[in-house]
Motif scaffolding. Structure first.
Motif, mmCIF file in Angstrom:
data_model
loop_
_atom_site.group_PDB
_atom_site.id
_atom_site.type_symbol
_atom_site.label_atom_id
_atom_site.label_comp_id
_atom_site.label_asym_id
_atom_site.label_seq_id
_atom_site.Cartn_x
_atom_site.Cartn_y
_atom_site.Cartn_z
ATOM 1 N N HIS A 32 -5.274 -7.975 -4.897
ATOM 2 C CA HIS A 32 -6.500 -7.321 -4.419
ATOM 3 C C HIS A 32 -6.487 -7.177 -2.903
ATOM 4 O O HIS A 32 -6.849 -6.133 -2.364
ATOM 5 C CB HIS A 32 -7.725 -8.129 -4.844
ATOM 6 N N PHE A 33 -6.056 -8.247 -2.220
ATOM 7 C CA PHE A 33 -6.098 -8.238 -0.762
ATOM 8 C C PHE A 33 -5.110 -7.232 -0.178
ATOM 9 O O PHE A 33 -5.398 -6.580 0.838
ATOM 10 C CB PHE A 33 -5.812 -9.640 -0.219
ATOM 11 N N ILE A 34 -3.935 -7.098 -0.791
ATOM 12 C CA ILE A 34 -2.946 -6.098 -0.338
ATOM 13 C C ILE A 34 -3.553 -4.695 -0.409
ATOM 14 O O ILE A 34 -3.438 -3.901 0.529
ATOM 15 C CB ILE A 34 -1.652 -6.175 -1.193
ATOM 16 N N VAL A 35 -4.229 -4.404 -1.525
ATOM 17 C CA VAL A 35 -4.872 -3.097 -1.713
ATOM 18 C C VAL A 35 -5.947 -2.877 -0.646
ATOM 19 O O VAL A 35 -6.053 -1.791 -0.058
ATOM 20 C CB VAL A 35 -5.490 -2.990 -3.125
ATOM 21 N N VAL A 36 -6.743 -3.907 -0.386
ATOM 22 C CA VAL A 36 -7.825 -3.824 0.603
ATOM 23 C C VAL A 36 -7.273 -3.497 1.990
ATOM 24 O O VAL A 36 -7.771 -2.601 2.680
ATOM 25 C CB VAL A 36 -8.627 -5.148 0.638
ATOM 26 N N VAL A 37 -6.218 -4.195 2.409
ATOM 27 C CA VAL A 37 -5.628 -3.970 3.737
ATOM 28 C C VAL A 37 -5.021 -2.571 3.842
ATOM 29 O O VAL A 37 -5.215 -1.870 4.843
ATOM 30 C CB VAL A 37 -4.558 -5.049 4.049
ATOM 31 N N LEU A 38 -4.298 -2.146 2.800
ATOM 32 C CA LEU A 38 -3.663 -0.819 2.807
ATOM 33 C C LEU A 38 -4.690 0.302 2.876
ATOM 34 O O LEU A 38 -4.453 1.347 3.485
ATOM 35 C CB LEU A 38 -2.806 -0.640 1.551
ATOM 36 N N PHE A 39 -5.845 0.094 2.247
ATOM 37 C CA PHE A 39 -6.871 1.145 2.217
ATOM 38 C C PHE A 39 -7.749 1.117 3.465
ATOM 39 O O PHE A 39 -7.982 2.147 4.096
ATOM 40 C CB PHE A 39 -7.737 0.994 0.966
ATOM 41 N N PHE A 40 -8.229 -0.076 3.828
ATOM 42 C CA PHE A 40 -9.220 -0.164 4.911
ATOM 43 C C PHE A 40 -8.609 -0.048 6.300
ATOM 44 O O PHE A 40 -9.281 0.446 7.215
ATOM 45 C CB PHE A 40 -10.011 -1.463 4.792
ATOM 46 N N LYS A 69 -3.015 12.310 11.209
ATOM 47 C CA LYS A 69 -2.612 12.915 9.927
ATOM 48 C C LYS A 69 -1.699 11.978 9.136
ATOM 49 O O LYS A 69 -1.826 11.869 7.921
ATOM 50 C CB LYS A 69 -1.911 14.261 10.175
ATOM 51 N N VAL A 70 -0.795 11.315 9.852
ATOM 52 C CA VAL A 70 0.122 10.370 9.194
ATOM 53 C C VAL A 70 -0.661 9.169 8.669
ATOM 54 O O VAL A 70 -0.425 8.692 7.553
ATOM 55 C CB VAL A 70 1.222 9.912 10.169
ATOM 56 N N VAL A 71 -1.614 8.678 9.462
ATOM 57 C CA VAL A 71 -2.452 7.553 9.045
ATOM 58 C C VAL A 71 -3.262 7.931 7.811
ATOM 59 O O VAL A 71 -3.398 7.143 6.875
ATOM 60 C CB VAL A 71 -3.382 7.099 10.197
ATOM 61 N N ALA A 72 -3.792 9.160 7.800
ATOM 62 C CA ALA A 72 -4.596 9.628 6.666
ATOM 63 C C ALA A 72 -3.782 9.671 5.376
ATOM 64 O O ALA A 72 -4.327 9.459 4.290
ATOM 65 C CB ALA A 72 -5.175 11.010 6.962
ATOM 66 N N VAL A 73 -2.477 9.935 5.500
ATOM 67 C CA VAL A 73 -1.600 9.959 4.322
ATOM 68 C C VAL A 73 -1.626 8.599 3.612
ATOM 69 O O VAL A 73 -1.606 8.528 2.388
ATOM 70 C CB VAL A 73 -0.145 10.323 4.721
ATOM 71 N N PHE A 74 -1.729 7.515 4.388
ATOM 72 C CA PHE A 74 -1.698 6.167 3.816
ATOM 73 C C PHE A 74 -2.859 5.927 2.857
ATOM 74 O O PHE A 74 -2.673 5.373 1.777
ATOM 75 C CB PHE A 74 -1.716 5.105 4.923
ATOM 76 N N TYR A 75 -4.078 6.338 3.275
ATOM 77 C CA TYR A 75 -5.219 6.020 2.404
ATOM 78 C C TYR A 75 -5.561 7.122 1.408
ATOM 79 O O TYR A 75 -6.175 6.852 0.375
ATOM 80 C CB TYR A 75 -6.456 5.604 3.225
ATOM 81 N N THR A 76 -5.145 8.369 1.668
ATOM 82 C CA THR A 76 -5.448 9.449 0.707
ATOM 83 C C THR A 76 -4.378 9.606 -0.364
ATOM 84 O O THR A 76 -4.677 10.013 -1.490
ATOM 85 C CB THR A 76 -5.628 10.802 1.425
ATOM 86 N N ILE A 77 -3.117 9.310 -0.012
ATOM 87 C CA ILE A 77 -2.008 9.501 -0.958
ATOM 88 C C ILE A 77 -1.257 8.195 -1.211
ATOM 89 O O ILE A 77 -0.902 7.888 -2.358
ATOM 90 C CB ILE A 77 -1.044 10.588 -0.437
ATOM 91 N N GLY A 78 -1.046 7.398 -0.154
ATOM 92 C CA GLY A 78 -0.276 6.159 -0.293
ATOM 93 C C GLY A 78 -0.957 5.110 -1.157
ATOM 94 O O GLY A 78 -0.358 4.579 -2.097
ATOM 95 N N THR A 79 -2.224 4.812 -0.864
ATOM 96 C CA THR A 79 -2.940 3.773 -1.612
ATOM 97 C C THR A 79 -3.094 4.111 -3.092
ATOM 98 O O THR A 79 -2.816 3.262 -3.946
ATOM 99 C CB THR A 79 -4.325 3.502 -0.978
ATOM 100 N N PRO A 80 -3.510 5.342 -3.461
ATOM 101 C CA PRO A 80 -3.593 5.668 -4.897
ATOM 102 C C PRO A 80 -2.250 5.567 -5.616
ATOM 103 O O PRO A 80 -2.209 5.311 -6.814
ATOM 104 C CB PRO A 80 -4.105 7.124 -4.899
ATOM 105 N N LEU A 81 -1.148 5.762 -4.877
ATOM 106 C CA LEU A 81 0.190 5.631 -5.465
ATOM 107 C C LEU A 81 0.577 4.165 -5.643
ATOM 108 O O LEU A 81 1.145 3.779 -6.676
ATOM 109 C CB LEU A 81 1.216 6.336 -4.569
ATOM 110 N N LEU A 82 0.258 3.329 -4.643
ATOM 111 C CA LEU A 82 0.674 1.930 -4.657
ATOM 112 C C LEU A 82 -0.197 1.046 -5.552
ATOM 113 O O LEU A 82 0.277 0.046 -6.083
ATOM 114 C CB LEU A 82 0.674 1.378 -3.231
ATOM 115 N N ASN A 83 -1.481 1.405 -5.709
ATOM 116 C CA ASN A 83 -2.387 0.565 -6.515
ATOM 117 C C ASN A 83 -1.858 0.271 -7.913
ATOM 118 O O ASN A 83 -1.844 -0.887 -8.339
ATOM 119 C CB ASN A 83 -3.774 1.201 -6.591
ATOM 120 N N PRO A 84 -1.418 1.293 -8.682
ATOM 121 C CA PRO A 84 -0.893 0.994 -10.026
ATOM 122 C C PRO A 84 0.313 0.061 -9.986
ATOM 123 O O PRO A 84 0.448 -0.819 -10.836
ATOM 124 C CB PRO A 84 -0.499 2.373 -10.571
#
Length: 304
Positions: A241-249, A267-282
């Protein structure tokens, strides 16, 4: 179209204008997006069909995966298509729809992460009353409140966006429509509106992150009374849970809690929370969770 606005469409600059890099972006982000949809779809279907994943933690994980898939869909397809198209235009109405949907599903993800932290807090700190406190009715009401809160937040964002007059130029230096890059194009003094954006989005990000940090500190402190095996299992879940929280917030706080200035790295930072986090969560929730892996194997092997 907004009042006093002569612009009826925008051009999205994207991540880069280099043709070779654009082809690479198309291939990489298409794979990322398909993997995101597949991963979150597997989790949603597994939790829905499995009889062993009936606890509140998996109830909330179901909605997190759903929000992830929708959140990624608000931005990734446009980025992928624009990478190989000559016309990178987006209509005014489509742009406003993207602002609303991105903030709606992004905010929903924040609320679900808070609910998951609340669930772990009750499970670890009040184990004897856990099933009474976190019953299905309470969980359903909490998720509904999350949807309502997300709708209020995104409605506030769209009201601010609709108040912006655009007289040209119409090139958005981003790969999706968001308030920060739109504020740069508005032909008016945007100081007050930017202040409202920081107060709205920035406050939600910061306050939610602080709440989550405090909850995990309390949970870790409570684990001192557990057995070695109990601590190991609880720590494994909370670490995910905490890994997900840090990656998103982390990226969200960087983007939404500062004055009206934009940086090339945004733009690169935005990639992390708009595309990266939804990919890494599963990946985070399946690779670190034995129950989900077993349930997936049982369900999908029986289907095959």
């Amino acid at each position: 179209m907004a009042m006093n606005s002569s612009v009826n469409e925008f051009i999205l600059f994207g991540l880069t204008q280099d043709p070779r890099k654009q082809k690479a972006i198309f291939g990489v982000f298409l794979m990322f997006y398909l993997a995101t949809l597949l991963g979150n779809f597997l989790i949603v279907v597994t939790i829905k069909r499995s009889r062993t994943l009936g606890s509140p933690m998996y109830f909330f994980l179901f909605y997190l995966s759903f929000a992830d898939a929708c959140f990624s869909t608000t931005t990734a397809p446009r980025l992928i298509v624009d990478a190989i198209s000559q016309q990178k235009t987006i209509s005014y109405n489509e742009c406003m729809t993207q602002v609303f949907s991105a903030h709606f599903f992004g905010c929903m993800e924040i609320f679900v992460l808070i609910l998951m932290a609340l669930d772990r807090y009750v499970a670890i700190c009040k184990p004897l009353r856990y099933t009474t406190i976190m019953n299905r009715h309470v969980c359903s009401v909490l998720v509904i409140l999350g949807w309502v809160g997300s709708c209020i937040h995104s409605s506030a964002q769209i009201v601010l966006a609709l108040r912006l007059p655009f007289c040209g130029p119409n090139v958005i230096d981003h790969y999706f429509c968001d308030l920060q890059p739109l504020l740069k194009l508005a032909c008016m003094d945007t100081y007050v509106i930017n202040l409202l954006v920081v107060t709205n989005s920035g406050a939600i990000c910061m306050v939610s992150f602080i709440i989550l940090l405090i909850s995990y500190v309390i949970i870790l402190y409570s684990l001192r009374n557990y057995s070695a095996e109990g601590r190991r299992k609880a720590l494994s879940t909370c670490t995910s849970h905490f890994i997900v929280v840090v990656l998103f917030f982390g990226p969200c706080i960087f983007i939404y809690t500062r004055p009206a200035t934009t940086f090339p790295v945004d733009k690169v930072v935005a990639v992390f929370y708009t595309i990266g986090t939804p990919l890494l969560n599963p990946l985070i929730y399946t690779l670190r969770n034995a129950e989900v892996k077993i349930a997936m194997k049982m369900l999908w092997c029986s289907k095959v």
